[in-house]
Design a protein around this motif. Structure first.
Motif, PDB file in Angstrom:
ATOM      1  N   LEU A  75       6.983 -36.096 -25.811  1.00  0.00           N
ATOM      2  CA  LEU A  75       8.391 -35.865 -25.513  1.00  0.00           C
ATOM      3  C   LEU A  75       8.565 -35.418 -24.062  1.00  0.00           C
ATOM      4  CD1 LEU A  75       9.456 -33.862 -28.706  1.00  0.00           C
ATOM      5  CD2 LEU A  75       9.476 -36.335 -28.334  1.00  0.00           C
ATOM      6  N   LEU A  76       9.588 -35.953 -23.427  1.00  0.00           N
ATOM      7  CA  LEU A  76       9.965 -35.547 -22.072  1.00  0.00           C
ATOM      8  C   LEU A  76      11.327 -34.893 -22.147  1.00  0.00           C
ATOM      9  CD1 LEU A  76       9.432 -35.709 -18.939  1.00  0.00           C
ATOM     10  CD2 LEU A  76      10.787 -37.819 -18.997  1.00  0.00           C
ATOM     11  N   THR A  77      11.441 -33.674 -21.623  1.00  0.00           N
ATOM     12  CA  THR A  77      12.702 -32.933 -21.662  1.00  0.00           C
ATOM     13  C   THR A  77      13.185 -32.620 -20.264  1.00  0.00           C
ATOM     14  OG1 THR A  77      12.210 -31.951 -23.818  1.00  0.00           O
ATOM     15  CG2 THR A  77      13.852 -30.840 -22.455  1.00  0.00           C
ATOM     16  N   LEU A  78      14.449 -32.922 -20.052  1.00  0.00           N
ATOM     17  CA  LEU A  78      15.156 -32.482 -18.861  1.00  0.00           C
ATOM     18  C   LEU A  78      15.985 -31.285 -19.306  1.00  0.00           C
ATOM     19  CD1 LEU A  78      14.652 -35.652 -18.728  1.00  0.00           C
ATOM     20  CD2 LEU A  78      16.504 -35.690 -17.050  1.00  0.00           C
ATOM     21  N   GLU A  79      15.610 -30.108 -18.876  1.00  0.00           N
ATOM     22  CA  GLU A  79      16.242 -28.886 -19.385  1.00  0.00           C
ATOM     23  C   GLU A  79      17.727 -28.832 -19.016  1.00  0.00           C
ATOM     24  OE1 GLU A  79      14.795 -26.934 -21.400  1.00  0.00           O
ATOM     25  OE2 GLU A  79      12.683 -27.478 -21.195  1.00  0.00           O
ATOM     26  N   SER A  80      18.037 -29.251 -17.801  1.00  0.00           N
ATOM     27  CA  SER A  80      19.410 -29.250 -17.316  1.00  0.00           C
ATOM     28  C   SER A  80      19.549 -30.441 -16.374  1.00  0.00           C
ATOM     29  CB  SER A  80      19.722 -27.942 -16.592  1.00  0.00           C
ATOM     30  OG  SER A  80      21.035 -27.953 -16.073  1.00  0.00           O
TER      31      SER A  80
END
Lengths: 113, 115
Positions: A75-80
């Motif tokens: 999983l790749l997450t862009l926090e903001s």
């Protein structure tokens, strides 16, 4: 073809919202990678994983985090999310045969407004 | 700093013509790979070259690895519209040895073959 899927395939979101992209493989490959592809920059490595719960940063990791709790999912997450993160994101897998040949997913086109 | 420089950046030709695209570096690579990427899809591996001076053929595509392992070329004979795409070269970063699992990519050559 290697069994790699990415979801979603397209996403439009607004600045400041969190976004998670999923990569799923059915090849049982140990190594998984997230890249972004932008005009004039080519493919750039964001993060990679060399096993379950083992991850490391690539050349453009700022603003991104990753997780790998199972062999098959990365999983790749862009926090903001920011507008500079508008891009096409590719997942790749490898079992490090030969010269580390990599097999790519179909990509996710992310637009951050 | 771009480790792998590809040229030309863009190439537009007519069906039936021959062409060569290049991938150059000032560093020695243990191996180099070529990928083709069609619009809206991910890159697909075409070939890996490992030995200096190696030549590999894939139908109308001929790949060569330089003797010093610092460069590679891709030659297409009698290009067809189906050859249209972005051609990328890539290789394990020099000096990475056996413990590195990464690839560094060139920016690619965008080839258009017109009918």
């Amino acid at each position: 073809d290697a069994g790699i899927t990415q979801s979603p395939r397209h996403k439009v979101t607004e600045t400041g919202t969190p976004v998670t992209l999923r990569c799923h493989q059915t090849e049982n490959h140990r190594y998984m990678y997230w890249y972004r592809q932008d005009p004039g920059h080519g493919l750039r490595l964001i993060h990679y994983s060399y096993g379950v719960k083992d991850t490391d940063k690539g050349e453009v990791s700022d603003g991104y985090s990753v997780s790998r709790s199972k062999t098959e999912d990365f999983l790749l997450t862009l926090e903001s999310a920011t507008s500079s993160q508008t891009s096409v994101y590719f997942c790749a897998i490898s079992d490090r045969t030969g010269g580390n040949e990599q097999f790519f997913g179909p990509g996710t086109r992310l637009t951050v407004l | 700093t771009q480790l792998l420089e590809q040229s030309p950046q863009f190439l537009s030709i007519q069906e039936g013509e021959n062409l060569t695209v290049y991938c150059n570096s000032s560093s020695v690579f243990s191996s180099l790979q070529w990928y083709r990427q069609e619009p809206g899809e991910g890159p697909v591996l075409l070939v890996t070259v490992v030995t200096g001076g190696e030549v590999k053929k894939l139908k109308r595509l001929t790949f060569q690895f330089g003797d010093a392992r610092k460069d590679s070329s891709l030659h297409i004979t009698a290009a067809q519209p189906g050859d249209t795409g972005l051609y990328l070269c890539a290789g394990p970063p020099p000096g990475s040895g056996g413990s590195n699992y990464k690839l560094t990519f060139g920016k690619g050559t965008l080839l258009t073959v017109n009918p």
